[in-house]
Scaffold this motif. Structure first.
Motif, short mmCIF file in Angstrom:
data_model
loop_
_atom_site.label_atom_id
_atom_site.label_comp_id
_atom_site.label_asym_id
_atom_site.label_seq_id
_atom_site.Cartn_x
_atom_site.Cartn_y
_atom_site.Cartn_z
N UNK A 150 0.83 -1.21 0.00
CA UNK A 150 0.00 0.00 0.00
C UNK A 150 0.87 1.26 0.00
N UNK A 151 1.96 1.22 0.77
CA UNK A 151 2.86 2.38 0.80
C UNK A 151 3.54 2.58 -0.55
N UNK A 152 3.67 1.48 -1.32
CA UNK A 152 4.27 1.57 -2.66
C UNK A 152 3.24 1.93 -3.72
N UNK A 153 1.98 2.17 -3.30
CA UNK A 153 0.95 2.59 -4.24
C UNK A 153 0.30 1.47 -5.02
N UNK A 154 0.28 0.26 -4.45
CA UNK A 154 -0.32 -0.87 -5.14
C UNK A 154 -1.71 -1.18 -4.59
N UNK A 155 -2.55 -1.76 -5.44
CA UNK A 155 -3.75 -2.42 -4.96
C UNK A 155 -3.33 -3.72 -4.28
N UNK A 156 -4.10 -4.16 -3.26
CA UNK A 156 -3.72 -5.34 -2.50
C UNK A 156 -4.92 -6.26 -2.33
N UNK A 157 -4.70 -7.54 -2.62
CA UNK A 157 -5.69 -8.59 -2.38
C UNK A 157 -5.00 -9.66 -1.53
N UNK A 158 -5.66 -10.09 -0.46
CA UNK A 158 -5.09 -11.09 0.44
C UNK A 158 -6.03 -12.27 0.63
#
Length: 329
Positions: free
Chosen positions: A93-101
């Motif tokens: 998130x800090x790198x500006x990515x969308x995240x799915x877990x």
């Protein structure tokens, strides 16, 4: 759906962290859908990394940190050991990515709240998979719940015998986490159906292995009192001490009872038993992955909200705290 994706539009570029079953099913969808492109991955096992590379034809990263900071990645899919979920999601998130877990979002509610705040600040998607809500059993419960009237007691038990217990992360105290956090779907089923919890109590036992970092069996039981009046018991156990596996969900209402054993269901009222059809468990990772792509390409709402997963995590975290309090006494 992918057939509505405009020709020439830029696909979502995906990096997967993990090489196990869930990661493989996700990779199949990402490669088969023109709205996405699998560009890289990372795995913590050399053998599994080589196999994943051969199967999907993508080059691995040397570290998960390298993957989340890769400028060619738009979406990070996290399907690795539970202990790493929070740290990887935070970095992504800090790198500006969308995240799915894959669930859980993190091993503590406080870390989950931090990730929620980061996602809100960055304007990026933070989605936690809860395919149990898409599955046939959960949908059958939803469809038939009103037939049993006021539900006052429910019990959900999942026991898995495994002898010998393996020395892998799923039997490692720190990497797996507290059992009802790691197996969050057991609690999220209840919070999805019945809402907020008023009171929590829990007990947990571990059977040790020779290596103290690992356990050979665990048994966790939660007692939940819901605002709606329901009293629920959630049981999760696995390992060498169990000689019979079971997966049973029983709900008692003042006008009937629902019982699901494995993938078979019954509605019982007085002397009448009615079989309940239950949909297949196959294809659920595909459904979840396509829902993510629908959201990112068209804005279609997801089937589960982040706050719902976070609330289930809060309840599970309270169960862990209750067990800790017992240990300290």
């Amino acid at each position: 759906m992918s057939e509505n994706f405009p020709a020439g539009a830029t696909p979502v570029r995906v990096g997967i962290i993990g090489t196990g079953y869930a990661a493989q099913r996700r990779a199949e969808v990402f490669q088969g859908d023109r709205r996405s492109r699998l560009v890289t991955f990372w795995g913590n096992s050399e053998a599994n990394t080589a196999k994943f590379q051969d199967t999907f034809g993508v080059t691995p990263q040397e570290s998960w940190q390298g993957l989340v900071n890769n400028p060619e990645v738009d979406l990070v899919l996290i399907a690795t050991i539970n202990q790493l979920h929070g740290a990887i999601a935070e970095a992504a998130l800090e790198a500006g990515k969308h995240v799915v877990l894959e669930y859980p979002l993190a091993l503590s509610h406080s870390m989950g709240k931090k990730l929620q705040h980061l996602a809100q600040e960055s304007g990026k998607l933070l989605h936690v998979e809860h395919i149990e809500l898409l599955g046939g059993v959960h949908q059958a419960i939803r469809d038939n719940l009103d037939k049993i009237g006021e539900v006052f007691y429910a019990r959900y038990s999942t026991i898995m015998g495994q002898d010998p217990a393996p020395q892998r992360w799923t039997y490692h105290h720190e990497q797996f986490g507290f059992p009802l956090v790691a197996a969050l779907s057991r609690i999220s089923r209840f919070t999805d159906l019945f809402g907020t919890v008023q009171r929590v109590d829990a007990q947990c036992r571990f059977w040790p292995q020779v290596n103290p970092d690992y356990f050979r069996a665990c048994l966790a039981t939660a007692y939940l009192q819901f605002d709606c009046g329901l009293k629920a018991e959630v049981i999760y156990g696995k390992g060498e001490v169990f000689h019979q596996s079971e997966r049973t969900f029983t709900l008692h209402g003042d006008r009937g009872t629902l019982i699901f054993i494995g993938e078979t269901g019954k509605l019982i009222q007085a002397q009448t038993e009615i079989e309940i059809p239950v949909g297949s468990r196959r294809g659920l990772f595909k459904q979840d992955t396509e829902a993510v792509l629908d959201y990112l390409t068209t804005g279609k709402p997801l089937y589960v909200d982040l706050s719902a997963s976070l609330y289930a995590l809060e309840v599970a975290d309270l169960c862990a705290q209750a067990c800790q309090n017992i240990t300290e006494k």
